[in-house]
Design a protein around this motif. Structure first.
Motif, short mmCIF file in Angstrom:
data_model
loop_
_atom_site.label_atom_id
_atom_site.label_comp_id
_atom_site.label_asym_id
_atom_site.label_seq_id
_atom_site.Cartn_x
_atom_site.Cartn_y
_atom_site.Cartn_z
N ALA A 55 0.91 -1.24 0.05
CA ALA A 55 -0.14 -0.10 -0.02
C ALA A 55 0.79 1.39 0.03
N ALA A 56 1.95 1.15 0.81
CA ALA A 56 2.90 2.54 0.91
C ALA A 56 3.69 2.66 -0.52
N LEU A 57 3.73 1.58 -1.31
CA LEU A 57 4.43 1.58 -2.39
C LEU A 57 3.60 2.27 -3.64
N THR A 58 2.44 1.53 -3.59
CA THR A 58 1.57 1.86 -4.91
C THR A 58 0.34 3.02 -4.66
N ASP A 59 -0.13 3.25 -3.38
CA ASP A 59 -1.00 4.35 -3.20
C ASP A 59 -0.28 5.74 -3.17
N PRO A 60 -0.70 6.46 -4.37
CA PRO A 60 -0.06 7.84 -4.68
C PRO A 60 -0.13 8.77 -3.51
N ARG A 71 2.00 11.69 -10.33
CA ARG A 71 1.17 12.48 -11.45
C ARG A 71 0.72 11.25 -12.72
N GLY A 72 -0.57 11.28 -12.86
CA GLY A 72 -0.98 10.17 -13.80
C GLY A 72 -1.11 8.97 -13.08
N ALA A 73 -1.09 7.90 -13.83
CA ALA A 73 -1.70 6.34 -13.33
C ALA A 73 -0.50 5.62 -12.85
N TRP A 74 -0.20 6.13 -11.73
CA TRP A 74 1.16 5.43 -10.91
C TRP A 74 0.59 3.91 -10.61
N ALA A 75 1.58 3.04 -10.78
CA ALA A 75 1.49 1.64 -10.41
C ALA A 75 0.53 0.96 -11.11
#
Length: 742
Positions: A55-60, A71-75
């Motif tokens: 969650a900490a790695l993929t939640d913007p 900014r944009g569709a991360w992960a």
């Protein structure tokens, strides 16, 4: 006067032709490769669970607290995004895969990124795995791997020191929940600018008067020591004054002999000069990497350094694009002012300052600019084309090596080489009774691919022990030789599958050669022989004692009977029935049962298992009261059946109240975009060439080999009335096993 007869001329030797065979004494060696690949690996162990770390790695919102603003569709696989450090510098990213951690495997986030969008792409893979997957001690290990081709010389030190710091930021954020972003930096912006020509040639063009005016946007001054230039930063950014403090030409300074210059920048709002360095390095045989970096921001004493950093980063990013245009072949003037950098009419050798053919590459084709090469779409980057071409050639080589391996498996060459030890082609030919000339070519091909090793001293070829475990020993848990045996029969069906592409129809199983089914059975044997009765069944609560006590067992889609035989040999008190719709499979299974002397307890029927189990449940008792079966198995079958939910409902009704259904499927992600890498490629290819067309021929929905991820299995089980679904550890990364209970 009598005319004198002409004197005969002495024979004149053909010096030109003779001289051609007598070249001058000079060097003729040329470099053919200067490529290198580097990898950085950093890791940290934290007390948090894999899910918390993911969650900490993929939640913007979380990433913005410890790394950068997303900014944009991360992960999101297949999408692009920006990691913005909010000081003008950023990573431009393309996510290749984002697979959350699950019970059967670690989480993996893989992406490509480019520093400030213009630097060389590097691959970054984050892996989030339990710290102690067997002991249950909790916590997880976070590993990050960055891979680069031809990185700059300081890449290992800069990035190698940077990654532990980034992991520490993540760990601190997980521990406290607060922001631990990088502090404001005294160094930067730093840019890497890939150029498609060697460094000396690039430097000559970049530092020429015309080049400086174009890519640095010089308005006054000259690029020379102690000279000052005025550079136009942009439409609304004003100007900056550059003074060169040191300029080193090529081949002048040990150890790199690469050219560089050091300079100072001044702006009206700055109280002091900002330091800078511009240098170039080779990047492979045909390219170079121009780099620029600034330092000394702490000396400027300005109120808003971040804004100034952003302006400077924007200037250098735009300069990077202008620098690249210097090396695009120039066509005839096509613009309204008689200039063109589009290369619309470019000819080979039109790069300024470069000899004819200097950009020749890619099988002798001229290196053309974006949109200029015949047959290529507009906007194509030749450098990216070459990079992908290298990958495509590599994978085509791997495919050809696979065909050679298929020959080796069929002819017993791997087994003979592993069992008898290193051999010359003649010795291996004698061991196998094959032609020495063919064996020689086969060995040379697999030596080129790195599958076998060639000893130049004695001429013998060796199959390394680790390779033999995969290719030669059927008892090995890593045995993959049957996978190569799949290739010829699958390839033989390409014409029929191509017709199915056009019509939308299917391909009957009878179309495929028997070798495909025996290869599939041998593939399954890798885990059925070593794992089914020893690990999988004991891992399901209550199943082992139930089978030891005795009862009826059904194997749906039994193939050649491998699983039936293993279970029948392990559980002597049970009766077993195998069902299969493919006649040749049924015949092979019956022959295997007879050969094992198990005719009395094992029967194999060529029948629709759904109809047979429905009749069995109706015969055994009242509807809803449960059937006689203690165990039903569906091994790599459910994704192919005509009505998966209906079959599961029939199985549930045929199971005893405490019976079990074991469903084995390929490991797949709930989001198909997350099915990436070689493993998924193999399975999608198998699905395209066999599973999908045969399923459609049977009137099935055509789920495909990877069509039953965990979420879909649970949906089908719930709809069929199963009360519990448990995922069973399989001990291998390719298969997912589910235990369904009524």
């Amino acid at each position: 006067m009598t005319a004198e007869a002409p004197r005969p001329r002495a024979p004149f030797p053909p010096i030109g032709r003779a001289a051609a065979a007598f070249p001058p004494l000079q060097g003729s060696a040329v470099p053919v490769a200067q490529e290198r690949w580097e990898r950085l690996v950093s890791t940290v162990t934290v007390p948090e669970s894999p899910g918390e770390v993911w969650a900490a790695l993929t939640d913007p919102a979380r990433v913005a607290q410890w790394l950068a603003v997303c900014r944009g569709a991360w992960a999101t696989a297949g999408r692009e995004s920006m990691l913005d450090f909010e000081d003008g510098e950023f990573f431009w990213c393309r996510t290749l895969a984002a697979v959350p951690p699950r019970a059967h495997g670690p989480g993996r986030l893989r992406l490509l990124w480019r520093w400030v969008g213009v630097g060389p792409a590097t691959a970054v893979t984050w892996t989030v795995a339990p710290a102690d997957p067997m002991g249950g001690a909790g916590g997880c290990t976070v590993t990050v791997v960055e891979e680069a081709e031809n990185p700059p010389s300081d890449w290992r030190s800069w990035n190698g020191m940077g990654w532990p710091g980034i992991l520490d930021q993540l760990a601190a954020h997980l521990r406290t929940g607060t922001g631990w972003r990088w502090p404001w930096r005294r160094v930067g912006p730093y840019l890497q600018i890939p150029l498609p020509v060697p460094p000396y040639r690039a430097w000559q063009e970049l530092t020429s008067a015309g080049g400086v005016q174009h890519w640095l946007q010089r308005s006054t001054g000259a690029l020379a020591p102690d000279e000052e230039l005025t550079l136009v930063m942009g439409d609304a950014s004003g100007t900056v004054r550059m003074r060169v403090t040191r300029m080193v030409d090529a081949a002048q300074e040990f150890p790199s002999y690469m050219p560089y210059l050091e300079f100072e920048l001044r702006r009206p709002s700055w109280t002091a000069a900002l330091g800078g360095r511009l240098w170039i390095e080779p990047a492979g045989l045909e390219g170079s990497l121009l780099q620029v970096c600034h330092f000394g921001w702490e000396n400027l004493d300005i109120a808003d350094p971040v804004t100034e950093r952003k302006l400077l980063t924007g200037y250098w990013t735009a300069a990077a694009g202008r620098a690249r245009t210097l090396f695009l072949p120039q066509g005839a003037p096509v613009g309204p002012h008689g200039w063109s950098v589009s290369g619309a009419a470019a000819q080979p050798g039109a790069v300024p300052g470069m000899p004819d053919g200097a950009m020749t590459g890619m099988n002798g084709m001229p290196g053309m600019p974006a949109g200029a090469m015949p047959g290529m779409p507009p906007g194509t980057d030749p450098v990216e084309v070459r990079e992908f071409l290298e990958r495509a050639v590599g994978e085509l080589g791997s495919a050809m090596a696979g065909v050679l391996c298929a020959l080796g498996v069929r002819l017993g060459l791997f087994t003979a080489l592993a069992g008898g030890g290193p051999a010359t082609p003649g010795e291996l030919a004698e061991r196998t009774g094959l032609s020495e000339r063919y064996v020689t070519e086969w060995l040379r091909g697999l030596a080129a691919a790195g599958y076998v090793e060639h000893g130049p001293d004695d001429g013998r070829f060796t199959l390394p022990a680790a390779h033999a475990a995969v290719l030669a020993f059927e008892g090995s848990p890593f045995h993959m030789a049957p996978g190569y045996a799949l290739l010829p029969p699958l390839a033989a069906a390409v014409d029929e599958v191509a017709d199915a592409f056009r019509t939308g129809g299917g391909v009957a199983r009878s179309t495929y050669a028997d070798g495909l089914f025996t290869a599939m059975e041998r593939m399954s044997a890798t885990w059925l022989d070593g794992l089914l009765t020893d690990r999988w069944i004991p891992a399901v609560d209550g199943l082992l004692p139930a089978l030891e006590k005795g009862g009826a067992v059904a194997d749906i889609g039994c193939g050649g009977g491998r699983a039936l035989l293993r279970m029948a040999q392990a559980f002597e008190n049970c009766r077993f029935t195998g069902y299969d719709l493919h006649g040749p499979n049924v015949r092979r299974a019956r022959e295997a049962v007879a050969a094992a002397g198990l005719d009395g307890r094992v029967t194999v029927e060529e029948a629709d298992a759904g109809d047979a189990l429905a009749a069995l449940a109706a015969k055994d008792g009242e509807p809803g009261a449960g059937g006689p079966l203690v165990l039903v198995t569906l091994f790599d079958v459910l994704h192919d059946v005509a009505a998966p939910e209906e079959l599961l409902r029939t199985v549930r009704e045929a199971l005893a109240p405490h019976g079990t259904l074991l469903v084995l499927e390929s490991v797949s992600a709930d989001d198909p975009a997350d099915n990436t890498g070689p493993h998924s490629t193999v399975l999608y290819a198998t699905s395209t060439l066999y599973c999908l067309p045969t399923a459609l021929a049977d009137g099935a929905p055509g789920l495909g080999t990877l069509g039953l991820p965990p979420g879909r299995i649970r949906e089908l089980a719930d709809a069929a009335g199963f009360g519990r679904v448990e995922q069973v550890p399989t001990g291998n990364p390719f298969t997912a096993l589910y235990a369904l209970r009524p």
